[in-house]
Design a protein around this motif. Structure first.
Motif, PDB file in Angstrom:
ATOM      1  N   SER A 240       0.811  -1.221   0.000  1.00 38.39           N
ATOM      2  CA  SER A 240       0.000   0.000   0.000  1.00 38.39           C
ATOM      3  C   SER A 240       0.846   1.274   0.000  1.00 38.39           C
ATOM      4  CB  SER A 240      -0.957   0.014   1.197  1.00 38.39           C
ATOM      5  OG  SER A 240      -0.238   0.040   2.418  1.00 38.39           O
ATOM      6  N   ARG A 241       2.115   1.190   0.357  1.00 35.12           N
ATOM      7  CA  ARG A 241       2.986   2.356   0.323  1.00 35.12           C
ATOM      8  C   ARG A 241       3.515   2.643  -1.077  1.00 35.12           C
ATOM      9  NH1 ARG A 241       7.197   1.808   5.255  1.00 35.12           N
ATOM     10  NH2 ARG A 241       8.308   3.287   3.893  1.00 35.12           N
ATOM     11  N   GLN A 242       3.224   1.750  -2.036  1.00 33.47           N
ATOM     12  CA  GLN A 242       3.809   1.914  -3.360  1.00 33.47           C
ATOM     13  C   GLN A 242       2.840   1.669  -4.512  1.00 33.47           C
ATOM     14  OE1 GLN A 242       7.026  -1.065  -3.430  1.00 33.47           O
ATOM     15  NE2 GLN A 242       5.894  -2.050  -1.793  1.00 33.47           N
ATOM     16  N   HIS A 243       1.740   0.949  -4.256  1.00 34.98           N
ATOM     17  CA  HIS A 243       0.763   0.641  -5.306  1.00 34.98           C
ATOM     18  C   HIS A 243      -0.648   0.870  -4.784  1.00 34.98           C
ATOM     19  CE1 HIS A 243       3.829  -2.431  -7.084  1.00 34.98           C
ATOM     20  NE2 HIS A 243       4.025  -1.225  -7.599  1.00 34.98           N
ATOM     21  N   MET A 244      -1.575   1.180  -5.705  1.00 33.64           N
ATOM     22  CA  MET A 244      -2.982   1.316  -5.336  1.00 33.64           C
ATOM     23  C   MET A 244      -3.725   0.007  -5.572  1.00 33.64           C
ATOM     24  SD  MET A 244      -4.221   5.065  -6.685  1.00 33.64           S
ATOM     25  CE  MET A 244      -3.786   4.856  -8.425  1.00 33.64           C
ATOM     26  N   ASN A 245      -4.727  -0.238  -4.718  1.00 32.40           N
ATOM     27  CA  ASN A 245      -5.682  -1.290  -5.044  1.00 32.40           C
ATOM     28  C   ASN A 245      -6.789  -0.664  -5.898  1.00 32.40           C
ATOM     29  OD1 ASN A 245      -7.620  -0.088  -3.301  1.00 32.40           O
ATOM     30  ND2 ASN A 245      -6.880  -1.272  -1.552  1.00 32.40           N
ATOM     31  N   PRO A 246      -7.709  -1.463  -6.452  1.00 37.33           N
ATOM     32  CA  PRO A 246      -8.732  -0.893  -7.343  1.00 37.33           C
ATOM     33  C   PRO A 246      -9.603   0.164  -6.678  1.00 37.33           C
ATOM     34  CG  PRO A 246      -8.574  -3.259  -7.674  1.00 37.33           C
ATOM     35  CD  PRO A 246      -7.733  -2.940  -6.478  1.00 37.33           C
ATOM     36  N   GLU A 247      -9.938  -0.026  -5.409  1.00 39.75           N
ATOM     37  CA  GLU A 247     -10.774   0.948  -4.717  1.00 39.75           C
ATOM     38  C   GLU A 247     -10.064   2.288  -4.580  1.00 39.75           C
ATOM     39  OE1 GLU A 247     -11.931  -3.169  -3.927  1.00 39.75           O
ATOM     40  OE2 GLU A 247     -10.033  -2.127  -3.596  1.00 39.75           O
ATOM     41  N   GLU A 248      -8.767   2.244  -4.286  1.00 35.99           N
ATOM     42  CA  GLU A 248      -7.991   3.481  -4.195  1.00 35.99           C
ATOM     43  C   GLU A 248      -7.841   4.143  -5.560  1.00 35.99           C
ATOM     44  OE1 GLU A 248      -5.056   2.443  -0.429  1.00 35.99           O
ATOM     45  OE2 GLU A 248      -4.687   1.521  -2.381  1.00 35.99           O
ATOM     46  N   ALA A 249      -7.746   3.338  -6.610  1.00 32.67           N
ATOM     47  CA  ALA A 249      -7.632   3.904  -7.947  1.00 32.67           C
ATOM     48  C   ALA A 249      -8.897   4.679  -8.323  1.00 32.67           C
ATOM     49  CB  ALA A 249      -7.362   2.796  -8.961  1.00 32.67           C
ATOM     50  N   VAL A 250     -10.059   4.178  -7.921  1.00 32.06           N
ATOM     51  CA  VAL A 250     -11.297   4.912  -8.183  1.00 32.06           C
ATOM     52  C   VAL A 250     -11.287   6.235  -7.415  1.00 32.06           C
ATOM     53  CG1 VAL A 250     -13.814   4.878  -7.989  1.00 32.06           C
ATOM     54  CG2 VAL A 250     -12.585   2.803  -8.668  1.00 32.06           C
ATOM     55  N   ARG A 251     -10.824   6.182  -6.176  1.00 23.82           N
ATOM     56  CA  ARG A 251     -10.727   7.412  -5.382  1.00 23.82           C
ATOM     57  C   ARG A 251      -9.797   8.410  -6.058  1.00 23.82           C
ATOM     58  NH1 ARG A 251      -8.364   7.650   0.830  1.00 23.82           N
ATOM     59  NH2 ARG A 251      -8.757   9.868   1.209  1.00 23.82           N
ATOM     60  N   ALA A 252      -8.674   7.930  -6.610  1.00 25.13           N
ATOM     61  CA  ALA A 252      -7.746   8.809  -7.320  1.00 25.13           C
ATOM     62  C   ALA A 252      -8.414   9.430  -8.542  1.00 25.13           C
ATOM     63  CB  ALA A 252      -6.504   8.021  -7.739  1.00 25.13           C
ATOM     64  N   PHE A 253      -9.180   8.637  -9.268  1.00 26.90           N
ATOM     65  CA  PHE A 253      -9.890   9.137 -10.448  1.00 26.90           C
ATOM     66  C   PHE A 253     -10.845  10.271 -10.067  1.00 26.90           C
ATOM     67  CE2 PHE A 253     -13.877   8.703 -12.943  1.00 26.90           C
ATOM     68  CZ  PHE A 253     -13.405   9.130 -14.176  1.00 26.90           C
ATOM     69  N   VAL A 254     -11.560  10.092  -8.977  1.00 29.61           N
ATOM     70  CA  VAL A 254     -12.486  11.133  -8.524  1.00 29.61           C
ATOM     71  C   VAL A 254     -11.704  12.386  -8.132  1.00 29.61           C
ATOM     72  CG1 VAL A 254     -14.176  11.734  -6.753  1.00 29.61           C
ATOM     73  CG2 VAL A 254     -14.260   9.474  -7.839  1.00 29.61           C
ATOM     74  N   ASP A 255     -10.584  12.205  -7.423  1.00 31.62           N
ATOM     75  CA  ASP A 255      -9.757  13.349  -7.026  1.00 31.62           C
ATOM     76  C   ASP A 255      -9.254  14.123  -8.246  1.00 31.62           C
ATOM     77  OD1 ASP A 255     -10.058  12.611  -4.398  1.00 31.62           O
ATOM     78  OD2 ASP A 255      -7.994  11.907  -4.135  1.00 31.62           O
ATOM     79  N   LEU A 256      -8.878  13.398  -9.289  1.00 33.03           N
ATOM     80  CA  LEU A 256      -8.316  14.032 -10.483  1.00 33.03           C
ATOM     81  C   LEU A 256      -9.359  14.830 -11.262  1.00 33.03           C
ATOM     82  CD1 LEU A 256      -6.205  10.989 -11.670  1.00 33.03           C
ATOM     83  CD2 LEU A 256      -5.227  13.226 -11.108  1.00 33.03           C
ATOM     84  N   GLY A 257     -10.612  14.427 -11.153  1.00 36.89           N
ATOM     85  CA  GLY A 257     -11.655  15.081 -11.931  1.00 36.89           C
ATOM     86  C   GLY A 257     -11.559  14.777 -13.413  1.00 36.89           C
ATOM     87  N   ALA A 258     -10.983  13.609 -13.763  1.00 41.09           N
ATOM     88  CA  ALA A 258     -10.804  13.251 -15.167  1.00 41.09           C
ATOM     89  C   ALA A 258     -12.122  12.786 -15.781  1.00 41.09           C
ATOM     90  CB  ALA A 258      -9.746  12.156 -15.297  1.00 41.09           C
ATOM     91  N   ARG A 259     -12.171  12.787 -17.106  1.00 44.00           N
ATOM     92  CA  ARG A 259     -13.390  12.415 -17.821  1.00 44.00           C
ATOM     93  C   ARG A 259     -13.469  10.914 -18.072  1.00 44.00           C
ATOM     94  NH1 ARG A 259     -13.412  14.652 -23.009  1.00 44.00           N
ATOM     95  NH2 ARG A 259     -15.657  14.243 -23.105  1.00 44.00           N
ATOM     96  N   ARG A 260     -12.318  10.224 -18.137  1.00 43.39           N
ATOM     97  CA  ARG A 260     -12.317   8.790 -18.391  1.00 43.39           C
ATOM     98  C   ARG A 260     -11.256   8.117 -17.528  1.00 43.39           C
ATOM     99  NH1 ARG A 260     -12.825  11.327 -23.194  1.00 43.39           N
ATOM    100  NH2 ARG A 260     -14.612  10.819 -24.540  1.00 43.39           N
TER     101      ARG A 260
END
Length: 311
Positions: A240-260
């Protein structure tokens, strides 16, 4: 000598004692999850004649997943490779689960190769030598390309360079670097924002979840695509200090405000303990749990392309 670079929060890599505990101690003690080293991956055969011609200015970007974190990103008449690792193995010990989406021999003329950091599954010298294009990466990476005589542009976090008409920005990630025994964090790691006339694409590199995603989204609003890793997360105490799991990746996507959201860093190399085909299943479950619209989520087949452009 102390490490040259640190994460934004001041952290660095695990001590070697933790690496030994995960790689050897827990394995001998039977504490690591067992899962197959292979899985069936969806693949498509790309039309190489189409890939040979990048989208022109104003036509958006074409993104082709080559497997793992390797992408062919084409826009404004330019073809870029990001973290190309197209050989049969990560040098010496881990074989590919599935062939690359496009072999080196099938690639269009590459204007530049972008390298997020120096780990062997992201910086593959044999592939980069075969491609023969100039390199863009973080501070300290030039040392790896001196013998191959490949020109290198080194960038600090938030630094930028031009590749033809395209601007490449190097942005922070939550990770670390090491190529040998005594060179921890002597070179800088990060991600990329690739910006053309009608598309803006973010590739995170290798990263854990961190607050920097919000800052990247603030500095680069309306990202048309976020290429985010969803694999190599088990066991959590170590990864967890170096890679995201899928749930964290979704959180990152929301933080970024990206379209896809385009998923990567799964299914190609067996690096950690989860089954190779588990990450997209967890990603789909988290997407549905959050009741997010289905249209922005893309789990491409190896070799598949997606066109994106500014809305």
């Amino acid at each position: 000598m102390p490490p040259r670079f640190k994460n934004l929060d001041g952290t660095g890599p695990h001590p070697l004692s933790n690496v030994f505990k995960w790689a050897v101690g827990d394995k001998l003690a039977g504490k690591r999850r067992q899962s197959p080293a292979t899985c069936v991956m969806r693949r498509v055969e790309p039309d190489l004649a189409v890939l040979a011609v990048p989208p022109a200015p104003g036509e958006g970007a074409r993104l082709t997943w080559l497997g793992h974190a390797s992408w062919l990103v084409q826009l404004d008449g330019v073809s870029l490779l990001i973290d190309p690792v197209l050989g049969d193995t990560i040098p010496g010990f881990i074989r590919r689960n599935t062939p690359p989406g496009v072999p080196v021999s099938g690639l269009p003329r590459i204007t530049a190769s972008l390298v997020s950091h120096n780990h062997f599954d992201h910086l593959d010298l044999p592939t980069l030598r075969q491609v023969g294009a100039p390199i863009v990466g973080g501070l300290g990476l030039a040392r790896y390309f001196q013998r191959a005589r490949l020109p290198v542009t080194e960038l600090d976090w938030w630094g930028s360079t031009r590749v033809g008409p395209v601007t490449v920005h190097f942005v922070p990630a939550q990770h670390w670097s090491r190529r040998g025994v005594n060179d921890a964090n002597e070179t800088l790691w990060g991600g990329f924002v690739v910006e053309g006339t009608s598309a803006r694409v973010y590739h995170s590199g290798d990263t854990a979840y961190f607050e920097g995603f919000q800052e990247i989204g603030r500095r680069f609003p309306a990202l048309d695509a976020a290429l985010l890793p969803i694999g190599a997360y088990d066991p959590e105490w170590f990864m967890s200090r170096q890679h995201m799991n899928p749930e964290e990746a979704v959180r990152a996507f929301v933080d970024l405000g990206a379209r896809r959201f385009l998923a990567m860093h799964w299914g190609t190399f067996k690096l950690t303990d989860e089954p190779l085909d588990e990450p997209p299943q967890r990603l789909d479950a988290e997407w549905k749990r959050r009741a997010l619209p289905s249209e922005p989520l893309h789990v491409l087949a190896v070799g598949e392309s997606l066109g994106v452009r500014q809305g």
